[in-house]
Design a protein around this motif. Structure first.
Motif, PDB file in Angstrom:
ATOM      1  N   GLU A   1     -28.077 -27.350   3.758  1.00 24.31           N
ATOM      2  CA  GLU A   1     -29.517 -27.109   3.651  1.00 24.31           C
ATOM      3  C   GLU A   1     -30.009 -27.184   2.205  1.00 24.31           C
ATOM      4  OE1 GLU A   1     -29.939 -23.317   5.455  1.00 24.31           O
ATOM      5  OE2 GLU A   1     -29.711 -24.063   7.509  1.00 24.31           O
ATOM      6  N   ARG A   2     -29.107 -27.054   1.250  1.00 28.25           N
ATOM      7  CA  ARG A   2     -29.491 -27.071  -0.162  1.00 28.25           C
ATOM      8  C   ARG A   2     -29.655 -28.484  -0.705  1.00 28.25           C
ATOM      9  NH1 ARG A   2     -26.032 -22.051  -2.913  1.00 28.25           N
ATOM     10  NH2 ARG A   2     -27.069 -20.401  -1.714  1.00 28.25           N
ATOM     11  N   GLY A   3     -29.302 -29.480   0.077  1.00 25.59           N
ATOM     12  CA  GLY A   3     -29.436 -30.864  -0.362  1.00 25.59           C
ATOM     13  C   GLY A   3     -28.396 -31.728   0.309  1.00 25.59           C
ATOM     14  N   ARG A   4     -28.736 -32.957   0.612  1.00 24.82           N
ATOM     15  CA  ARG A   4     -27.836 -33.816   1.387  1.00 24.82           C
ATOM     16  C   ARG A   4     -26.580 -34.192   0.616  1.00 24.82           C
ATOM     17  NH1 ARG A   4     -30.097 -35.316   6.108  1.00 24.82           N
ATOM     18  NH2 ARG A   4     -28.419 -36.823   6.440  1.00 24.82           N
ATOM     19  N   GLU A   5     -26.607 -34.108  -0.698  1.00 22.59           N
ATOM     20  CA  GLU A   5     -25.433 -34.460  -1.493  1.00 22.59           C
ATOM     21  C   GLU A   5     -24.583 -33.237  -1.863  1.00 22.59           C
ATOM     22  OE1 GLU A   5     -24.640 -38.013  -2.959  1.00 22.59           O
ATOM     23  OE2 GLU A   5     -25.394 -37.865  -0.908  1.00 22.59           O
ATOM     24  N   THR A   6     -25.061 -32.048  -1.509  1.00 26.48           N
ATOM     25  CA  THR A   6     -24.364 -30.826  -1.931  1.00 26.48           C
ATOM     26  C   THR A   6     -22.914 -30.800  -1.456  1.00 26.48           C
ATOM     27  OG1 THR A   6     -26.432 -29.588  -1.914  1.00 26.48           O
ATOM     28  CG2 THR A   6     -24.393 -28.312  -1.835  1.00 26.48           C
ATOM     29  N   LEU A   7     -22.672 -31.145  -0.207  1.00 29.55           N
ATOM     30  CA  LEU A   7     -21.315 -31.094   0.341  1.00 29.55           C
ATOM     31  C   LEU A   7     -20.407 -32.121  -0.336  1.00 29.55           C
ATOM     32  CD1 LEU A   7     -22.030 -30.670   4.163  1.00 29.55           C
ATOM     33  CD2 LEU A   7     -21.374 -28.923   2.502  1.00 29.55           C
ATOM     34  N   ARG A   8     -20.974 -33.289  -0.657  1.00 26.07           N
ATOM     35  CA  ARG A   8     -20.169 -34.372  -1.244  1.00 26.07           C
ATOM     36  C   ARG A   8     -19.747 -34.055  -2.674  1.00 26.07           C
ATOM     37  NH1 ARG A   8     -20.257 -39.726  -3.091  1.00 26.07           N
ATOM     38  NH2 ARG A   8     -22.419 -39.605  -3.835  1.00 26.07           N
ATOM     39  N   PHE A   9     -20.446 -33.121  -3.294  1.00 33.29           N
ATOM     40  CA  PHE A   9     -20.059 -32.676  -4.630  1.00 33.29           C
ATOM     41  C   PHE A   9     -19.490 -31.253  -4.584  1.00 33.29           C
ATOM     42  CE2 PHE A   9     -22.884 -36.165  -5.477  1.00 33.29           C
ATOM     43  CZ  PHE A   9     -22.311 -36.784  -6.569  1.00 33.29           C
ATOM     44  N   GLY A  10     -19.254 -30.765  -3.379  1.00 35.13           N
ATOM     45  CA  GLY A  10     -18.670 -29.435  -3.175  1.00 35.13           C
ATOM     46  C   GLY A  10     -17.380 -29.540  -2.390  1.00 35.13           C
ATOM     47  N   PRO A  11     -17.275 -28.883  -1.232  1.00 38.66           N
ATOM     48  CA  PRO A  11     -15.999 -28.857  -0.498  1.00 38.66           C
ATOM     49  C   PRO A  11     -15.574 -30.206   0.070  1.00 38.66           C
ATOM     50  CG  PRO A  11     -17.747 -27.812   0.789  1.00 38.66           C
ATOM     51  CD  PRO A  11     -18.300 -28.028  -0.593  1.00 38.66           C
ATOM     52  N   LEU A  12     -16.503 -31.155   0.198  1.00 39.88           N
ATOM     53  CA  LEU A  12     -16.155 -32.471   0.735  1.00 39.88           C
ATOM     54  C   LEU A  12     -16.037 -33.533  -0.358  1.00 39.88           C
ATOM     55  CD1 LEU A  12     -16.969 -30.916   3.310  1.00 39.88           C
ATOM     56  CD2 LEU A  12     -18.070 -33.001   4.138  1.00 39.88           C
ATOM     57  N   LYS A  13     -15.872 -33.088  -1.598  1.00 40.55           N
ATOM     58  CA  LYS A  13     -15.784 -34.059  -2.699  1.00 40.55           C
ATOM     59  C   LYS A  13     -14.517 -34.909  -2.561  1.00 40.55           C
ATOM     60  CE  LYS A  13     -13.720 -30.729  -5.983  1.00 40.55           C
ATOM     61  NZ  LYS A  13     -13.816 -29.508  -5.151  1.00 40.55           N
ATOM     62  N   PRO A  14     -14.617 -36.206  -2.853  1.00 40.89           N
ATOM     63  CA  PRO A  14     -13.488 -37.117  -2.668  1.00 40.89           C
ATOM     64  C   PRO A  14     -12.652 -37.362  -3.925  1.00 40.89           C
ATOM     65  CG  PRO A  14     -15.474 -38.386  -3.005  1.00 40.89           C
ATOM     66  CD  PRO A  14     -15.879 -36.929  -3.104  1.00 40.89           C
ATOM     67  N   VAL A  15     -13.024 -36.737  -5.042  1.00 38.86           N
ATOM     68  CA  VAL A  15     -12.344 -37.054  -6.303  1.00 38.86           C
ATOM     69  C   VAL A  15     -10.856 -36.729  -6.222  1.00 38.86           C
ATOM     70  CG1 VAL A  15     -14.403 -36.749  -7.704  1.00 38.86           C
ATOM     71  CG2 VAL A  15     -12.942 -34.781  -7.256  1.00 38.86           C
ATOM     72  N   GLY A  16     -10.035 -37.588  -6.837  1.00 39.85           N
ATOM     73  CA  GLY A  16      -8.596 -37.370  -6.869  1.00 39.85           C
ATOM     74  C   GLY A  16      -7.885 -37.768  -5.599  1.00 39.85           C
ATOM     75  N   LEU A  17      -8.585 -38.450  -4.671  1.00 36.15           N
ATOM     76  CA  LEU A  17      -8.013 -38.820  -3.376  1.00 36.15           C
ATOM     77  C   LEU A  17      -8.213 -40.312  -3.132  1.00 36.15           C
ATOM     78  CD1 LEU A  17      -9.414 -35.805  -1.331  1.00 36.15           C
ATOM     79  CD2 LEU A  17      -7.053 -36.095  -2.119  1.00 36.15           C
TER      80      LEU A  17
END
Length: 466
Positions: free
Chosen positions: A244-260
């Protein structure tokens, strides 16, 4: 009170169990009161002591660059039963310390029951302890029963403080599609019991990610009309609240793909859902950062939108419950005693710390303070330069008042430590790492001086943990 009179502890969670252990190490008797299974809570599953009701992770075990790992190290030096049992029952989790939740709790229970100085009583305490109990530690946690919470409120005059906490789903490993998912730790980092491939990763492209966000926002959620003004703890937000805080929030939070890297494409995905091993057999995995308040009827359908989890079967779906904590800086003194009644101490999450290890750490300190007093000594406070001391200082004195409700639960972090005397050198990220390492080195030196040299103590705890 004499040394033959027991110290009472109410609550057999992480903090209460640790406090009981610390007191018994000084040769003093303890009565540990635990209400389960006489009365259960909305979050607990059984009657074992130190049950882990949310994640199975104690978070980072890196003492050099992470304050959580540092407090692990300090607690090990202080003969922590909780840390000894965690070490004995750890499962692969990259650089984190995660445990088989059932065998961990069973080990704590066995150790407490086997200690002749500790008497475990299964009963609910519904009122404040009577004065003839003498020294008492209340470690009933964030799920304190209503009668006891009301009794505490009656003596403190404070309105109850509370926040929501959420639980992530647990998935059966054999229902995960490994034609899509793969095993890898972020940056291939190897940790305790790990091999650099400790997490299951479920990749999403942009369209799949957007579809998941839409489903999270649209899904029917649990609501609590009586609790609607209760805030969430920022460190354990439901995933749909983050969305709810923004559509990109999850992708830069718990669903971030960095290092994978997705082995099918050789590239980094748009987003990744990670799952961490939850039991020693490796048959159950919990969804990292996926705590949720979605109703069970839609929760499984939403999760099955994630590639690799389209056929997921669940050992437990996510949920939400309300936690309670004190306005500790106002109500407690430096050694965790209730200012209104000095025979009562508080320990664990009810004091306003957050996290398994923080709860156990405050229990460790409360137990040591209570035993010091019983032995006729002033409580020995840990230096504020240590992780134990920094956390204690935040709970009892370190918060800067900002009006009603301004004191909120806090995890241990390097921001709670006093600054270093000199310049660590370096620039940018290197400077940050050098600072953390210097803070950690100082902390371990100071905690060792505080505890004194006693190398056999941890061996004693470790023997009981297996």
């Amino acid at each position: 009170m004499t040394n033959d009179d027991p110290i009472h502890i109410i609550g057999g969670g992480l903090a209460g169990s640790e406090a009981a252990w610390q007191i018994s190490r000084a040769g003093l008797p303890v009565i540990l009161h635990e209400m389960r299974p006489v009365r259960m809570t909305q979050a607990h599953q059984g009657d074992a002591l130190a049950e882990l009701v949310c994640s199975n992770s104690f978070r980072s075990d890196d003492w050099e660059f992470n304050a959580v790992g540092l407090i692990h190290a300090e607690m090990r030096r202080a003969n922590s039963l909780i840390m000894a049992c965690a070490d004995a029952h750890k499962v692969p989790a990259g650089s984190a310390l995660a445990v088989d939740r059932d065998s961990f709790s069973a080990a704590v229970t066995t150790a407490i029951e086997a200690e002749p100085l500790i008497t475990l009583v299964r009963e609910e305490i519904t009122s404040l302890p009577p004065p003839n109990w003498g020294s008492t530690i209340i470690a009933t946690g964030p799920l304190t029963s209503d009668p006891l919470a009301q009794a505490v409120q009656s003596i403190t005059g404070e309105e109850e403080l509370s926040f929501f906490d959420a639980i992530a789903p647990i998935v059966h490993r054999d229902s995960i599609d490994f034609d899509i998912a793969w095993l890898q730790s972020r940056w291939d980092k190897v940790g305790p019991e790990g091999d650099g491939a400790d997490y299951i990763n479920c990749p999403m492209d942009k369209d799949q990610y957007e579809a998941l966000v839409d489903a999270l926002l649209a899904g029917e959620k649990t609501s609590f009309k009586d609790w609607e003004k209760t805030p969430y703890f920022e460190g354990c937000l439901p995933i749909e609240v983050m969305a709810e805080r923004g559509r990109e929030t999850l992708r830069f939070g718990p669903l971030k793909p960095v290092g994978l890297t997705d082995p099918r494409t050789g590239k980094r995905p748009w987003a990744v859902v990670q799952l961490r091993q939850d039991n020693a057999l490796g048959t159950l995995f919990n969804m990292v950062g996926f705590q949720t308040k979605l109703k069970h009827g839609v929760q499984s359908d939403v999760i099955r939108l994630i590639p690799g989890l389209q056929n997921a079967q669940f050992a437990r779906l996510g949920g939400i419950h309300r936690n309670t904590f004190l306005n500790a800086p106002k109500l407690l003194d430096a050694s965790l005693r209730l200012k209104a009644r000095s025979d009562i101490r508080f320990a664990g999450q009810i004091t306003g710390c957050e996290g398994y290890v923080e709860s156990a750490a405050i229990g460790l300190l409360a137990g040591r303070f209570a035993r010091d007093e019983r032995l006729g000594q002033a409580p020995s406070l840990p230096p504020v330069t240590t992780a134990l001391g920094a956390l204690l200082n935040h709970v009892t004195a370190g918060h800067v008042g900002g009006g009603k409700g301004s004191f909120q639960p806090m995890n241990i972090n390097f921001g709670l430590f006093p600054d270093l005397a000199g310049d660590v050198g370096g620039k940018g990220k290197q400077r940050g790492r050098l600072r953390k390492k210097a803070l950690a080195d100082r902390a371990l030196l100071d905690v060792s001086n505080w505890l004194g040299a006693n190398p056999d103590r941890q061996d004693q705890a470790a023997r009981h943990a297996r």
